[in-house]
Design an enzyme around this catalytic site. Structure first.
Site, short mmCIF file in Angstrom:
data_model
loop_
_atom_site.label_atom_id
_atom_site.label_comp_id
_atom_site.label_asym_id
_atom_site.label_seq_id
_atom_site.Cartn_x
_atom_site.Cartn_y
_atom_site.Cartn_z
N GLY A 22 44.08 -20.02 14.34
CA GLY A 22 42.85 -20.26 13.60
C GLY A 22 42.64 -19.21 12.54
O GLY A 22 41.50 -18.87 12.20
N ASN A 24 43.03 -19.36 9.43
CA ASN A 24 42.78 -19.88 8.09
C ASN A 24 41.30 -19.85 7.69
O ASN A 24 40.98 -20.18 6.55
CB ASN A 24 43.29 -21.32 7.98
CG ASN A 24 42.69 -22.22 9.04
OD1 ASN A 24 43.01 -22.09 10.21
ND2 ASN A 24 41.82 -23.13 8.64
N GLY A 26 36.92 -18.36 8.83
CA GLY A 26 35.96 -17.73 9.73
C GLY A 26 36.42 -16.41 10.32
O GLY A 26 36.97 -15.55 9.64
N ILE A 27 36.18 -16.26 11.61
CA ILE A 27 36.50 -15.03 12.30
C ILE A 27 37.99 -14.72 12.25
O ILE A 27 38.40 -13.56 12.07
CB ILE A 27 36.02 -15.10 13.77
CG1 ILE A 27 34.49 -15.18 13.82
CG2 ILE A 27 36.50 -13.89 14.57
CD1 ILE A 27 33.95 -15.48 15.20
N GLY A 28 38.82 -15.74 12.37
CA GLY A 28 40.26 -15.51 12.33
C GLY A 28 40.72 -14.97 11.00
O GLY A 28 41.54 -14.03 10.95
N TYR A 176 32.77 -27.30 26.31
CA TYR A 176 32.98 -26.06 25.57
C TYR A 176 32.82 -24.85 26.48
O TYR A 176 33.64 -23.92 26.45
CB TYR A 176 31.98 -26.00 24.42
CG TYR A 176 32.09 -24.74 23.59
CD1 TYR A 176 33.21 -24.50 22.80
CD2 TYR A 176 31.08 -23.79 23.60
CE1 TYR A 176 33.32 -23.35 22.03
CE2 TYR A 176 31.17 -22.63 22.84
CZ TYR A 176 32.29 -22.42 22.06
OH TYR A 176 32.40 -21.27 21.31
#
Length: 303
Positions: A22, A24, A26-28, A176
Site C-alpha cells: 500500500g 502508493n 496515504g500512510i504508506g 474490519y
C-alpha cells in the site's frame, strides 16, 4: 522511550531496504517518503502499476536522491502474492517489511479471487501469505523488522476471531475489526516464533487520519467531513505515519510491541506503547490463527 518523538530522530537508514505494501498512497506513501529521506531504499507495493509510478514520482520529487522501486502486488489474489514474493526473493534483501495495505467498510460481503471474505482476506491473509513467501529475503537481513499496521478497531468486541471469514453473517465494520485484531494476534505470534533471531515484529495503530482508506469508504463518518474538517478532526497521513516510522526505526522499541499515538483518545500524537486488545497476547489464540492462516492460504510459514 522518549517523551516526544518526531521523524527527525530517525537514524540514518542508508543501506537498508524497506518494502511497503500500500505504498502508493496515504500512510504508506508518507512512510516511504520519510524513510527515503533518511537514506533507505524503498519498494512501493500495490495493485495499480499506474498509481505506483505516480507514487514513485512523488517520492523522487520530495527526495531527489531517492530511487524508489515498484512492485505489483494484489493481496486479494494469492497468485499475485506468490508472483510478487518470488520477484522479491530473487532480487532483494528486505530490512524493513511494512504490512500497510488494507481495505475497509465494504457494504456487502465480497470475496477475494481465492474465495475469502475480502477485508480479512486482504488485510490479514494476504499479508500472512506474502510475509511467509518473502521471508527468505527478510532472513537475509542482519537486523530485520516487520511492522504491521493495525487499527484502534482491533480492540472492538465485534472483532473476535471466531467466524473469521464472516460466513455466519457479515457486518462491514465487524469484518474490519476482525482483520485488525488478526493483525495484532499475528504479529505477537510472529514475535514469539522469531524470538532469539535478528528479526523483530511490531504492530502499530495509526490513530485516525483522512487517508484513501477513509476517503474510499462507502459509508461512515469520514464521508461527512470536508477535506479540511477531516484533517482537523482526524489528523493527517503525515502524522498517522509516525507510529509506523517509529516502529521501523527506533532503537527504543522491542519485538512484540503495540505502538500508537499518545494524544487524546490515541487519535494523534507522538508514538508510544499502547494497550493491547483483550486476550490478543494469548499464545493459544496466536497458534490457532497461525494454523488457520496456513490452512486457508495453503502457505506454510516457518520463520
Amino acid at each position: 522511550m522518549t517523551d516526544r518523538w518526531t521523524p527527525a530522530a530517525i537514524p540514518d537508514q542508508t543501506g537498508r531496504t524497506a518494502l511497503i505494501t500500500g505504498g502508493n498512497s496515504g500512510i504508506g506513501l508518507e512512510t516511504a517518503r520519510v524513510l527515503a529521506a533518511h537514506g533507505a531504499g524503498v519498494v512501493l507495493a500495490g495493485r495499480s502499476p499506474a498509481r505506483l509510478e505516480e507514487a514513485a514520482a512523488a517520492v523522487r520529487a520530495a527526495v531527489p536522491h531517492a530511487r524508489p522501486a515498484t512492485l505489483a502486488l494484489d493481496l486479494s489474489d494469492l497468485a499475485s502474492v506468490r508472483e510478487a514474493a518470488a520477484r522479491v526473493v530473487e532480487t532483494r534483501t528486505i530490512d524493513l517489511l511494512v504490512n500497510n495495505a488494507g481495505v475497509m467498510n465494504l457494504p456487502t460481503r465480497q470475496t477475494t479471487r481465492d474465495g475469502f471474505e475480502m477485508t480479512v482476506g486482504t488485510n490479514h491473509l494476504g499479508h500472512f501469505a506474502f510475509d511467509a513467501l518473502v521471508w527468505p529475503a527478510v532472513r537475509r537481513s542482519p537486523a530485520a523488522r516487520v511492522v504491521t499496521v493495525s487499527a484502534i478497531a482491533a480492540r472492538w468486541r465485534m472483532g473476535r476471531l471466531d467466524d473469521l471469514l464472516s460466513e455466519r453473517g457479515y457486518r462491514a465494520m465487524a469484518s474490519y475489526a476482525k482483520s485488525k485484531r488478526a493483525n495484532v494476534v499475528y504479529t505477537l505470534e510472529l514475535a514469539r516464533r522469531t524470538a532469539g533471531t535478528p528479526v523483530e515484529a511490531l504492530v502499530i495503530h495509526p490513530g485516525a487520519a483522512m487517508t484513501n482508506l477513509q476517503q474510499h469508504s462507502t459509508s461512515g463518518l469520514a464521508r461527512l467531513f470536508t477535506p479540511l474538517a477531516a484533517r482537523l478532526l482526524m489528523g493527517s497521513p503525515e502524522g498517522a505515519a509516525w507510529p509506523s516510522l517509529y516502529a521501523a526505526t527506533s532503537p527504543d522499541v522491542r519485538s512484540g510491541d503495540f505502538l500508537g499515538p499518545a494524544g487524546r483518545d490515541q487519535t494523534s500524537g507522538t508514538p508510544r506503547r499502547v494497550r493491547l486488545p483483550k486476550d490478543a497476547a494469548d499464545p493459544a489464540q496466536g497458534a490457532r490463527l497461525w494454523s488457520e492462516s496456513e490452512r486457508l492460504t495453503g502457505v506454510t510459514f516457518t520463520p
